[in-house]
Design a protein around this motif. Structure first.
Motif, mmCIF file in Angstrom:
data_model
loop_
_atom_site.group_PDB
_atom_site.id
_atom_site.type_symbol
_atom_site.label_atom_id
_atom_site.label_comp_id
_atom_site.label_asym_id
_atom_site.label_seq_id
_atom_site.Cartn_x
_atom_site.Cartn_y
_atom_site.Cartn_z
ATOM 1 N N ALA A 2 -45.853 -117.157 9.163
ATOM 2 C CA ALA A 2 -46.497 -117.959 8.125
ATOM 3 C C ALA A 2 -47.505 -118.931 8.723
ATOM 4 C CB ALA A 2 -45.439 -118.716 7.325
ATOM 5 N N LEU A 3 -47.126 -119.600 9.803
ATOM 6 C CA LEU A 3 -48.033 -120.561 10.438
ATOM 7 C C LEU A 3 -49.262 -119.869 11.009
ATOM 8 C CD1 LEU A 3 -45.462 -122.897 12.240
ATOM 9 C CD2 LEU A 3 -46.830 -123.414 10.216
ATOM 10 N N ALA A 4 -49.045 -118.716 11.656
ATOM 11 C CA ALA A 4 -50.181 -117.957 12.187
ATOM 12 C C ALA A 4 -51.076 -117.490 11.048
ATOM 13 C CB ALA A 4 -49.677 -116.758 12.995
ATOM 14 N N GLY A 5 -50.466 -117.099 9.923
ATOM 15 C CA GLY A 5 -51.233 -116.667 8.773
ATOM 16 C C GLY A 5 -52.080 -117.787 8.202
ATOM 17 N N LEU A 6 -51.513 -118.994 8.068
ATOM 18 C CA LEU A 6 -52.272 -120.140 7.567
ATOM 19 C C LEU A 6 -53.422 -120.484 8.500
ATOM 20 C CD1 LEU A 6 -49.387 -122.467 6.296
ATOM 21 C CD2 LEU A 6 -51.055 -121.214 4.900
ATOM 22 N N PHE A 7 -53.175 -120.378 9.784
ATOM 23 C CA PHE A 7 -54.226 -120.624 10.770
ATOM 24 C C PHE A 7 -55.383 -119.640 10.580
ATOM 25 C CE2 PHE A 7 -55.903 -119.324 14.978
ATOM 26 C CZ PHE A 7 -56.590 -120.492 15.299
ATOM 27 N N LEU A 8 -55.044 -118.373 10.329
ATOM 28 C CA LEU A 8 -56.073 -117.351 10.131
ATOM 29 C C LEU A 8 -56.798 -117.548 8.804
ATOM 30 C CD1 LEU A 8 -54.194 -114.193 11.467
ATOM 31 C CD2 LEU A 8 -55.951 -115.552 12.628
ATOM 32 N N LEU A 9 -56.123 -118.089 7.806
ATOM 33 C CA LEU A 9 -56.781 -118.378 6.528
ATOM 34 C C LEU A 9 -57.882 -119.419 6.712
ATOM 35 C CD1 LEU A 9 -53.754 -118.526 4.032
ATOM 36 C CD2 LEU A 9 -55.429 -116.700 4.286
ATOM 37 N N VAL A 10 -57.601 -120.423 7.529
ATOM 38 C CA VAL A 10 -58.608 -121.444 7.821
ATOM 39 C C VAL A 10 -59.767 -120.831 8.612
ATOM 40 C CG1 VAL A 10 -59.065 -123.621 9.021
ATOM 41 C CG2 VAL A 10 -56.916 -123.301 7.765
ATOM 42 N N PHE A 11 -59.428 -119.997 9.586
ATOM 43 C CA PHE A 11 -60.474 -119.352 10.392
ATOM 44 C C PHE A 11 -61.401 -118.512 9.522
ATOM 45 C CE2 PHE A 11 -61.534 -115.147 12.134
ATOM 46 C CZ PHE A 11 -62.558 -115.525 12.996
ATOM 47 N N LEU A 12 -60.839 -117.759 8.570
ATOM 48 C CA LEU A 12 -61.658 -116.898 7.716
ATOM 49 C C LEU A 12 -62.671 -117.711 6.922
ATOM 50 C CD1 LEU A 12 -59.077 -114.298 6.355
ATOM 51 C CD2 LEU A 12 -61.076 -113.820 7.794
ATOM 52 N N ALA A 13 -62.266 -118.888 6.453
ATOM 53 C CA ALA A 13 -63.190 -119.745 5.707
ATOM 54 C C ALA A 13 -64.348 -120.201 6.598
ATOM 55 C CB ALA A 13 -62.439 -120.943 5.138
ATOM 56 N N VAL A 14 -64.028 -120.579 7.837
ATOM 57 C CA VAL A 14 -65.065 -121.000 8.785
ATOM 58 C C VAL A 14 -65.968 -119.827 9.139
ATOM 59 C CG1 VAL A 14 -65.496 -121.922 11.107
ATOM 60 C CG2 VAL A 14 -63.611 -122.835 9.719
#
Length: 205
Positions: A2-14
């Motif tokens: 879940a934490l890795a997924g949230l991190f990737l969600l932020v990356f995708l926006a950037v």
């Protein structure tokens, strides 16, 4: 996971914010400046390792969770029960596999060229990502593959935020509808934004 997924969600926006510079009508100056900064700044170079680790952890844990779920019920029920589980949840592994295949393709098209592992197309310099993107997205086959992959990414993201919040124990019936709406909105914006880029080059270049 879940934490890795949230991190990737932020990356995708950037990542989408930078890629949207491809749509600026300035001959690629804005995008090239942003890509050059991301490719040379020492902090960003370190962040690349963190990002790749995030991808690896998310993929590994995703496979582990899927295997454990299947092993916990090796024999399927004779009759499939009707549940409120969304199709996005049921097929997270399938959409994730499609995204993983696309990620490998995307690395070959851009990141591996940057590292020198793959030779750039004739007439394009190793770090000229703008021209690489133009050549790639003006090809209808490549553009279509990218848009289909972004569509599957949207399916995957639609359930991702809800699943991450539930896994972290932050879900509550009081704001469940808001989380679901936010997750759907995020999935549409991210996948739609990425799809707009190859679509623009295919139709108007």
């Amino acid at each position: 996971m879940a934490l890795a997924g949230l991190f990737l969600l932020v990356f995708l926006a950037v990542h989408l914010g930078i890629n949207m510079l491809l749509l600026v009508d300035d001959g690629g100056k804005s995008f090239s400046a942003a890509a050059g900064f991301m490719g040379t700044h020492p902090v960003i170079r370190i962040f690349e390792i963190v990002l790749l680790s995030g991808f690896a952890l998310h993929i590994a844990f995703g496979l582990i969770v899927s295997i454990r779920n299947r092993m916990s019920r090796p024999t399927r029920y004779r009759h499939a029960s009707r549940s409120e589980t969304s199709p996005f949840s049921k097929y997270m592994l399938h959409s994730g596999v499609v995204v993983l295949i696309f990620l490998a393709l995307h690395f070959i098209d851009f990141y591996f060229i940057k590292l020198g592992i793959v030779a750039p197309p004739p007439g394009i310099e190793q770090h000229d990502f703008y021209r690489r993107a133009v050549v790639l997205f003006t090809d209808q086959t490549s553009s279509s593959i990218y848009m289909v992959a972004f569509l599957f990414l949207g399916f995957h993201l639609n359930h991702a935020l809800q699943a991450a919040i539930q896994t972290l124990g932050l879900n509550h019936t009081r704001h469940a509808a808001l989380i679901k709406a936010a997750s759907t909105f995020y999935a549409i914006v991210i996948s739609g934004g990425f799809m707009a880029i190859p679509l623009r080059f295919t139709l108007f270049n």
